[in-house]
Write a protein that holds these residues in place. Structure first.
Motif, PDB file in Angstrom:
ATOM      1  N   ARG A 143      66.280  32.857  44.446  1.00 51.28           N
ATOM      2  CA  ARG A 143      67.343  33.702  44.990  1.00 51.28           C
ATOM      3  C   ARG A 143      66.819  35.059  45.453  1.00 51.28           C
ATOM      4  NH1 ARG A 143      67.724  33.702  39.496  1.00 51.28           N
ATOM      5  NH2 ARG A 143      67.714  35.737  38.431  1.00 51.28           N
ATOM      6  N   ASN A 144      65.618  35.436  44.977  1.00 46.86           N
ATOM      7  CA  ASN A 144      65.026  36.708  45.398  1.00 46.86           C
ATOM      8  C   ASN A 144      64.403  36.639  46.782  1.00 46.86           C
ATOM      9  OD1 ASN A 144      65.760  38.000  43.056  1.00 46.86           O
ATOM     10  ND2 ASN A 144      63.794  37.701  42.040  1.00 46.86           N
ATOM     11  N   ILE A 145      64.323  35.453  47.363  1.00 45.89           N
ATOM     12  CA  ILE A 145      63.856  35.299  48.737  1.00 45.89           C
ATOM     13  C   ILE A 145      65.100  35.327  49.610  1.00 45.89           C
ATOM     14  CG2 ILE A 145      62.511  33.887  50.325  1.00 45.89           C
ATOM     15  CD1 ILE A 145      61.337  32.536  47.754  1.00 45.89           C
ATOM     16  N   GLN A 146      65.264  36.384  50.394  1.00 46.17           N
ATOM     17  CA  GLN A 146      66.547  36.671  51.032  1.00 46.17           C
ATOM     18  C   GLN A 146      66.391  36.938  52.522  1.00 46.17           C
ATOM     19  OE1 GLN A 146      68.535  39.825  48.882  1.00 46.17           O
ATOM     20  NE2 GLN A 146      68.679  38.614  47.000  1.00 46.17           N
ATOM     21  N   PRO A 147      67.494  36.770  53.277  1.00 48.43           N
ATOM     22  CA  PRO A 147      67.440  37.078  54.712  1.00 48.43           C
ATOM     23  C   PRO A 147      67.326  38.580  54.946  1.00 48.43           C
ATOM     24  CG  PRO A 147      69.679  36.536  54.058  1.00 48.43           C
ATOM     25  CD  PRO A 147      68.805  36.249  52.856  1.00 48.43           C
ATOM     26  N   LEU A 148      66.794  38.931  56.095  1.00 46.60           N
ATOM     27  CA  LEU A 148      66.534  40.337  56.412  1.00 46.60           C
ATOM     28  C   LEU A 148      67.777  41.230  56.316  1.00 46.60           C
ATOM     29  CD1 LEU A 148      64.376  42.370  57.294  1.00 46.60           C
ATOM     30  CD2 LEU A 148      64.926  41.798  59.674  1.00 46.60           C
ATOM     31  N   PRO A 149      68.982  40.782  56.730  1.00 47.70           N
ATOM     32  CA  PRO A 149      70.143  41.671  56.586  1.00 47.70           C
ATOM     33  C   PRO A 149      70.359  42.171  55.157  1.00 47.70           C
ATOM     34  CG  PRO A 149      70.690  39.857  58.045  1.00 47.70           C
ATOM     35  CD  PRO A 149      69.333  39.546  57.469  1.00 47.70           C
ATOM     36  N   SER A 150      69.926  41.397  54.154  1.00 45.52           N
ATOM     37  CA  SER A 150      70.064  41.842  52.772  1.00 45.52           C
ATOM     38  C   SER A 150      69.211  43.081  52.512  1.00 45.52           C
ATOM     39  CB  SER A 150      69.658  40.726  51.808  1.00 45.52           C
ATOM     40  OG  SER A 150      70.510  39.614  51.932  1.00 45.52           O
ATOM     41  N   PHE A 151      68.070  43.159  53.185  1.00 39.75           N
ATOM     42  CA  PHE A 151      67.228  44.360  53.056  1.00 39.75           C
ATOM     43  C   PHE A 151      67.972  45.585  53.572  1.00 39.75           C
ATOM     44  CE2 PHE A 151      64.600  47.344  55.418  1.00 39.75           C
ATOM     45  CZ  PHE A 151      63.801  47.858  54.405  1.00 39.75           C
ATOM     46  N   PHE A 152      68.560  45.473  54.755  1.00 38.82           N
ATOM     47  CA  PHE A 152      69.245  46.633  55.329  1.00 38.82           C
ATOM     48  C   PHE A 152      70.454  47.037  54.487  1.00 38.82           C
ATOM     49  CE2 PHE A 152      66.962  44.982  59.087  1.00 38.82           C
ATOM     50  CZ  PHE A 152      66.280  46.136  59.441  1.00 38.82           C
ATOM     51  N   VAL A 163      59.839  46.215  44.064  1.00 36.15           N
ATOM     52  CA  VAL A 163      58.804  45.667  44.937  1.00 36.15           C
ATOM     53  C   VAL A 163      59.476  44.797  45.994  1.00 36.15           C
ATOM     54  CG1 VAL A 163      56.757  44.200  45.085  1.00 36.15           C
ATOM     55  CG2 VAL A 163      57.107  45.661  43.069  1.00 36.15           C
ATOM     56  N   ALA A 164      59.140  45.016  47.255  1.00 37.93           N
ATOM     57  CA  ALA A 164      59.737  44.233  48.329  1.00 37.93           C
ATOM     58  C   ALA A 164      58.703  43.935  49.389  1.00 37.93           C
ATOM     59  CB  ALA A 164      60.922  44.975  48.959  1.00 37.93           C
ATOM     60  N   TRP A 165      58.796  42.737  49.949  1.00 42.36           N
ATOM     61  CA  TRP A 165      58.041  42.358  51.128  1.00 42.36           C
ATOM     62  C   TRP A 165      59.030  42.142  52.264  1.00 42.36           C
ATOM     63  CZ3 TRP A 165      57.152  40.434  46.273  1.00 42.36           C
ATOM     64  CH2 TRP A 165      55.847  40.496  45.750  1.00 42.36           C
TER      65      TRP A 165
END
Length: 332
Positions: A143-152, A163-165
């Motif tokens: 679940r920690n692998i997420q789509p980019l909109p979640s980052f924004f 920690v984020a990639w």
């Protein structure tokens, strides 16, 4: 030899002048994107013939995927230990954000042409290897692998993980034939989002590219082990505490990012099969190589925190015609 300068990559140029440029950053392995991204999260690229058995893994920097004879699809099982195992063990939050779109290469590495290979957080791929790591599945961390909109959204709310990639899709990757200007726009959006966030005051952004991308550099990689360092790639450090206009001449790879994470969040525990609680037969502990530099040299924690440098996502550029520009490897 071609090159890019401040006229056609003005935002990258600004980041380099105002923060830290690493001029001896190398790809972590002498190979292509998948091994490079495996090194980026685990400091190793291996083939594991026995599913679920890390003891069966051995170094493979060419195609670390298990190909079943007579079957068209490929089954990948990354059984060795990656950094998320330690992050989970120590209770450190992490996310791996994936831009939806396509990856640049065919699913079949021998194919010359193929339909676009889709990528997303639930789709394992050459830029998204974590779903195939046994540790990620066993720890229920997919679940920690997420789509980019979640980052924004996390940046806007000030809830970014420790920690984020962030990894791109082909369109914004600068992988030929993608435009460098599109990649610069993608990177600027990500960095602007962090700089506008209340998390900016405690953030270090490491920007690099995973490998050669079809273009070559003239600096010979140093010798480290049998897997080797790959070609020189760009590297930038952007942070309120980054030295201003500093050029870091240390030899660095993504191994240095893992060491930084280990020192900052894991009390120095490295991906060492003798001590990390999950043995695997990796030939060496990359983070302890004497040749590898220390990212702490890029920071001055005594200085007042630097203000954000918000840049336009579509700066005016002066890009040359295809064939006249230099290498442009991919942002990772």
């Amino acid at each position: 030899m071609g090159y890019h300068d401040g006229r056609d990559i003005p935002n990258y140029w600004t980041y380099a002048r105002r923060f830290v440029l690493q001029d001896h950053m190398f790809s972590a392995v002498r190979s292509w994107s998948l091994p490079a991204h495996l090194y980026g999260v685990s400091a190793w690229s291996a083939l594991c013939p026995r599913i679920g058995d890390p003891a069966s893994c051995h170094t493979d920097i060419n195609d670390p995927r298990l190909v079943i004879p007579g079957v068209l699809h490929q089954r990948a099982d990354f059984g060795w230990t990656d950094i998320t195992y330690l992050l989970h063990k120590y209770g450190v939050s992490w996310r791996y954000y994936v831009a939806r779109g396509s990856q640049p290469d065919c699913a079949d590495g021998d194919a010359v042409d193929c339909p676009a290979v889709r990528q997303g957080p639930r789709t394992p791929g050459i830029w998204n290897p974590l779903p195939k790591f046994d540790t990620v599945r066993a720890d229920h961390q997919r679940r920690n692998i997420q789509p980019l909109p979640s980052f924004f959204r996390a940046a806007k709310s000030g809830t970014l993980p420790s920690v984020a990639w962030v990894t791109p899709s082909q369109h914004v990757s600068e992988h030929p034939p993608a435009l460098v200007s599109n990649g610069q726009t993608f990177v600027t959006r990500v960095i602007d989002a962090v700089m506008r966030s209340k998390d900016w005051s405690s953030t270090a952004i490491f920007l690099t590219w995973d490998d050669w991308g079809g273009f070559y550099d003239h600096v010979r990689p140093p010798t480290v082990d049998a897997a080797g360092y790959g070609l020189r790639v760009p590297g930038l450090v952007i942070s309120p505490y980054a030295r201003r206009g500093y050029v870091d001449h240390q030899v660095l790879t993504s191994d240095a990012y893992l060491k930084f994470i280990e020192d900052r969040f894991l009390h120095g525990q490295s991906l060492d099969p003798r001590t990390d609680g999950r043995p695997d037969p990796r030939p060496d502990v990359r983070e302890t190589q004497p040749l590898l530099g220390d990212l702490l040299a890029d920071f001055n924690f005594q200085q007042p925190p630097r203000p954000p440098v918000i840049l336009p996502v579509h700066p005016r550029t002066d890009l040359r015609e295809p064939g006249q520009s230099s290498r442009h490897p991919r942002p990772s």
